[in-house]
Design a protein around this motif. Structure first.
Motif, short mmCIF file in Angstrom:
data_model
loop_
_atom_site.label_atom_id
_atom_site.label_comp_id
_atom_site.label_asym_id
_atom_site.label_seq_id
_atom_site.Cartn_x
_atom_site.Cartn_y
_atom_site.Cartn_z
N ASP A 62 -0.30 -8.44 -8.19
CA ASP A 62 0.47 -8.06 -7.21
C ASP A 62 0.43 -6.65 -6.73
N ALA A 63 0.91 -5.81 -7.86
CA ALA A 63 0.96 -4.16 -7.68
C ALA A 63 -0.38 -3.76 -7.53
N PHE A 64 -1.44 -4.27 -7.98
CA PHE A 64 -2.82 -3.67 -7.86
C PHE A 64 -3.30 -4.05 -6.47
N GLY A 65 -3.01 -5.46 -6.01
CA GLY A 65 -3.69 -5.73 -4.56
C GLY A 65 -2.65 -5.23 -3.46
N THR A 66 -1.33 -4.84 -3.74
CA THR A 66 -0.63 -4.08 -2.77
C THR A 66 -1.14 -2.53 -2.63
N ALA A 67 -1.32 -1.86 -3.86
CA ALA A 67 -1.79 -0.57 -3.61
C ALA A 67 -3.09 -0.19 -2.97
N ALA A 69 -9.97 -3.70 -12.25
CA ALA A 69 -8.75 -3.57 -11.06
C ALA A 69 -8.50 -2.12 -10.98
N VAL A 70 -8.32 -1.34 -12.11
CA VAL A 70 -8.01 0.03 -12.16
C VAL A 70 -9.22 0.86 -11.51
N LEU A 71 -10.32 0.63 -11.95
CA LEU A 71 -11.50 1.15 -11.31
C LEU A 71 -11.55 1.09 -9.83
N ASP A 72 -11.45 -0.28 -9.22
CA ASP A 72 -11.40 -0.58 -7.88
C ASP A 72 -10.38 0.14 -7.05
N LEU A 73 -9.11 0.15 -7.65
CA LEU A 73 -8.03 0.87 -6.94
C LEU A 73 -8.40 2.47 -6.94
N ALA A 74 -8.92 2.92 -8.14
CA ALA A 74 -9.13 4.47 -8.16
C ALA A 74 -10.07 4.67 -7.13
N VAL A 86 1.05 2.28 -10.19
CA VAL A 86 0.74 0.85 -10.50
C VAL A 86 1.23 0.53 -11.89
N GLY A 87 0.76 1.30 -12.74
CA GLY A 87 1.26 1.16 -14.28
C GLY A 87 2.74 1.20 -14.43
N LEU A 88 3.44 2.22 -13.70
CA LEU A 88 4.91 2.26 -13.57
C LEU A 88 5.52 1.18 -13.27
N ALA A 89 5.01 0.52 -11.98
CA ALA A 89 5.74 -0.62 -11.45
C ALA A 89 5.39 -1.81 -12.21
N VAL A 90 4.30 -2.00 -12.88
CA VAL A 90 4.02 -3.05 -13.91
C VAL A 90 5.01 -2.95 -15.14
N GLY A 91 5.16 -1.80 -15.84
CA GLY A 91 6.01 -1.46 -16.81
C GLY A 91 7.45 -1.80 -16.30
N ARG A 92 7.85 -1.70 -15.24
CA ARG A 92 9.12 -2.07 -14.78
C ARG A 92 9.32 -3.56 -14.25
N ALA A 115 -9.44 7.09 -3.93
CA ALA A 115 -10.31 8.28 -4.05
C ALA A 115 -10.97 8.44 -2.40
N HIS A 116 -11.63 7.51 -2.05
CA HIS A 116 -12.19 7.30 -0.83
C HIS A 116 -11.52 7.23 0.45
N GLY A 117 -10.27 6.57 0.41
CA GLY A 117 -9.57 6.38 1.50
C GLY A 117 -8.43 7.37 1.73
N ILE A 118 -8.12 7.90 0.51
CA ILE A 118 -7.24 9.04 0.99
C ILE A 118 -7.63 10.37 0.32
N ALA A 119 -7.63 10.68 -0.89
CA ALA A 119 -8.18 11.85 -1.60
C ALA A 119 -8.45 11.62 -2.96
N ARG A 120 -9.41 12.31 -3.62
CA ARG A 120 -9.88 12.16 -4.86
C ARG A 120 -8.53 12.22 -5.77
N PRO A 121 -7.64 13.10 -5.65
CA PRO A 121 -6.40 13.12 -6.52
C PRO A 121 -5.26 11.73 -6.41
N ALA A 122 -5.49 11.12 -5.35
CA ALA A 122 -4.78 9.89 -5.12
C ALA A 122 -5.36 8.85 -6.11
N ALA A 123 -6.43 8.84 -6.75
CA ALA A 123 -6.97 7.86 -7.88
C ALA A 123 -5.92 7.89 -9.00
N PRO A 124 -5.83 8.81 -9.65
CA PRO A 124 -5.05 8.72 -11.01
C PRO A 124 -3.49 8.57 -10.59
N VAL A 125 -3.06 9.20 -9.61
CA VAL A 125 -1.53 8.96 -9.01
C VAL A 125 -1.46 7.37 -8.81
#
Length: 78
Positions: free
Chosen positions: A64-69, A28-33, A52-58, A37-47
């Motif tokens: 759901d978080a990965f799906g939304t992102a 899921a992490v790699l798919d989102l990245a 998503v990690g921040l949302a899950v931590g909260r 990266a392809h749909g927005i810009a490369r720096p969008a991948a780690p951000v």
């Protein structure tokens, strides 16, 4: 990085951070990245992964978080 190296890295980092590696959905992490990266810009991948990690931590549901992102990244008007 090959898959065994990635698995070892994830296990080591989880250990260092006090996390359970069994709760990490690497696919899921790699798919989102990829989508960010392809749909927005490369720096969008780690951000995106961090957000998503921040949302899950909260308390957000990880799937759901990965799906939304991912959906937002794929639909992003680029």
């Amino acid at each position: 990085m090959s898959e065994p190296d990635l698995s070892a890295w994830v296990a080591a980092l989880c250990g260092a951070l006090g996390l359970d590696p069994g709760q990490v959905d690497t696919t899921a992490v790699l798919d989102l990245a990829r989508d960010a990266a392809h749909g927005i810009a490369r720096p969008a991948a780690p951000v995106s992964a961090f957000l998503v990690g921040l949302a899950v931590g909260r308390g957000a549901d990880p799937a759901d978080a990965f799906g939304t992102a991912a959906a937002l990244a794929v639909a992003w008007p680029g």
